[in-house]
Design a protein around this motif. Structure first.
Motif, short mmCIF file in Angstrom:
data_model
loop_
_atom_site.label_atom_id
_atom_site.label_comp_id
_atom_site.label_asym_id
_atom_site.label_seq_id
_atom_site.Cartn_x
_atom_site.Cartn_y
_atom_site.Cartn_z
N ASN A 22 2.66 5.18 3.52
CA ASN A 22 1.46 5.05 2.70
C ASN A 22 1.06 6.41 2.12
N SER A 23 0.39 6.39 0.99
CA SER A 23 -0.07 7.63 0.36
C SER A 23 -1.15 8.28 1.22
N ARG A 63 -0.52 3.80 -14.37
CA ARG A 63 -1.04 4.05 -13.01
C ARG A 63 -0.78 5.50 -12.61
N ALA A 64 0.39 6.02 -12.93
CA ALA A 64 0.71 7.42 -12.61
C ALA A 64 -0.28 8.36 -13.28
N SER A 78 12.57 3.18 -11.14
CA SER A 78 12.71 3.44 -9.71
C SER A 78 12.12 4.79 -9.33
N GLN A 79 12.24 5.78 -10.20
CA GLN A 79 11.65 7.10 -9.93
C GLN A 79 10.12 7.02 -9.96
N LEU A 84 4.93 7.01 -7.13
CA LEU A 84 3.64 6.35 -6.84
C LEU A 84 3.50 6.07 -5.35
N ARG A 85 4.55 5.64 -4.71
CA ARG A 85 4.49 5.34 -3.28
C ARG A 85 4.32 6.60 -2.44
#
Length: 87
Positions: A22-23, A63-64, A78-79, A84-85
Motif C-alpha cells: 500500500n502507498s 490520477r498520477a 504497466s509503468q 501509482l501503487r
C-alpha cells in the motif's frame, strides 16, 4: 517553516500495510483511522476500489497528475500502474 513528519497513531499497522504494497498515504490513513475508531470498524467502512488494470491510460495519467507524480507522461500502462501503487 519546514513541514513536520506526520504522526502515525498505529505504527505497526502502518508498517504491515506498507509491506503489503500500500502507498504511504493510504497506509497512514488506514492506521490512523484504525487507532481512532478501532480496527474492525475501519475494515467494514470502505468499499472496493476498482483495479488500476481496468483503467484507461488517460485515466491513469490523470490520477498520477492528481497525486503529484512526475514523469508519468512517458510511461506505458504497466509503468503507470506500478508508479501509482508505489506512491
Amino acid at each position: 517553516m519546514p513541514q513536520s513528519e506526520p504522526q502515525l497513531k498505529d505504527q505497526k499497522l502502518y508498517e504491515d500495510l506498507r509491506k503489503e504494497g500500500n502507498s504511504k498515504e493510504k497506509s497512514a490513513r488506514i492506521s490512523n483511522a484504525a487507532a481512532a475508531r478501532g480496527r474492525s470498524s475501519v475494515g467494514r467502512k470502505g468499499g472496493e476500489s476498482g483495479s488500476y488494470d481496468d483503467w484507461t491510460v488517460a485515466d491513469l495519467k490523470k490520477r498520477a497528475k492528481e497525486i503529484g507524480l512526475t514523469g508519468y507522461s512517458k510511461k506505458n500502462k504497466s509503468q503507470l500502474i506500478t508508479a501509482l501503487r508505489n506512491h
